[in-house]
Design a protein around this motif. Structure first.
Motif, PDB file in Angstrom:
ATOM      1  N   MET A 117       0.868  -1.178   0.000  1.00 18.46           N
ATOM      2  CA  MET A 117       0.000   0.000   0.000  1.00 18.46           C
ATOM      3  C   MET A 117       0.900   1.221   0.000  1.00 18.46           C
ATOM      4  N   ASP A 118       1.276   1.629  -1.212  1.00 19.37           N
ATOM      5  CA  ASP A 118       2.145   2.782  -1.406  1.00 19.37           C
ATOM      6  C   ASP A 118       1.228   3.998  -1.552  1.00 19.37           C
ATOM      7  N   PHE A 119       0.904   4.599  -0.418  1.00 22.73           N
ATOM      8  CA  PHE A 119      -0.115   5.654  -0.358  1.00 22.73           C
ATOM      9  C   PHE A 119       0.449   6.990  -0.828  1.00 22.73           C
ATOM     10  N   GLN A 120       0.547   7.109  -2.155  1.00 22.50           N
ATOM     11  CA  GLN A 120       0.967   8.351  -2.796  1.00 22.50           C
ATOM     12  C   GLN A 120       0.483   8.312  -4.236  1.00 22.50           C
ATOM     13  N   ASP A 121       0.448   9.477  -4.876  1.00 23.50           N
ATOM     14  CA  ASP A 121       0.027   9.528  -6.280  1.00 23.50           C
ATOM     15  C   ASP A 121       0.880   8.558  -7.094  1.00 23.50           C
ATOM     16  N   GLY A 122       0.229   7.671  -7.845  1.00 19.33           N
ATOM     17  CA  GLY A 122       0.929   6.678  -8.654  1.00 19.33           C
ATOM     18  C   GLY A 122       1.307   5.420  -7.906  1.00 19.33           C
ATOM     19  N   GLY A 123       1.065   5.392  -6.588  1.00 17.43           N
ATOM     20  CA  GLY A 123       1.426   4.238  -5.771  1.00 17.43           C
ATOM     21  C   GLY A 123       0.462   3.076  -5.949  1.00 17.43           C
ATOM     22  N   GLU A 124       0.980   1.861  -5.823  1.00 16.15           N
ATOM     23  CA  GLU A 124       0.153   0.661  -5.951  1.00 16.15           C
ATOM     24  C   GLU A 124      -0.422   0.238  -4.614  1.00 16.15           C
ATOM     25  N   TRP A 125      -1.606  -0.375  -4.705  1.00 12.23           N
ATOM     26  CA  TRP A 125      -2.269  -0.958  -3.545  1.00 12.23           C
ATOM     27  C   TRP A 125      -2.675  -2.366  -3.953  1.00 12.23           C
ATOM     28  N   ASN A 126      -1.974  -3.358  -3.402  1.00  8.67           N
ATOM     29  CA  ASN A 126      -2.252  -4.758  -3.704  1.00  8.67           C
ATOM     30  C   ASN A 126      -2.642  -5.478  -2.416  1.00  8.67           C
TER      31      ASN A 126
END
Length: 152
Positions: free
Chosen positions: A51-60
């Protein structure tokens, strides 16, 4: 308003006032250790892989259903405005979710919209997964989780 009319037949929307300050609501949305505890319809649990909570970040993550089935999910955060807005794009099925946050003293108004590519896709997801009811349950789980958190 025009955009709302164009997406009305292919979206699910819910709004609610939560009994928690916006800082706490934002924290439980933006931190994987919190979102894993409340995300999804009733009876579901989660394993957050990324959960890369930033613009463009992925959430898997994987949602584990009460039926024992696993439901892998992949999204990309498209826009994050702290304490105001989260927009993410979900894949398979494809949809865009926009969650708006508004502080109101010690409460937070949340406005959550999920827009599918077509009305047919929305109806398919509602029939297969009860997406409309699931969104209501998801928001209820969020409210319950917030009620158990210590004030910041």
């Amino acid at each position: 308003m025009k955009e709302k009319m164009e997406t009305q037949n292919r979206s699910v929307h819910i709004a609610r006032t939560l009994q928690a300050p916006i800082e706490l609501v934002w924290e439980v949305w933006s931190k994987p250790e919190h979102i894993a505890q409340w995300w999804g319809p009733s009876g579901f649990t989660n394993t957050i892989h990324k959960m890369d909570f930033q613009d463009g970040g992925e959430w898997n993550f994987i949602m584990h259903g009460p039926d024992g089935k696993n439901y892998p999910n992949r999204s990309v955060f498209k826009e994050i405005v702290p304490f105001e807005k989260i927009v993410y794009e979900h894949f398979n099925p494809h949809f865009i979710t926009t969650v708006l946050f508004e502080a109101k003293e010690e409460e937070t108004i949340i406005d959550w919209t999920v827009v599918f590519d077509t009305a047919k896709m929305l109806q398919t997801v509602i029939k297969a997964h009860k997406a409309d009811e699931g969104l209501k349950q998801n928001l209820e789980k969020l409210a319950t989780y917030l009620s158990k958190q210590k004030p910041m």
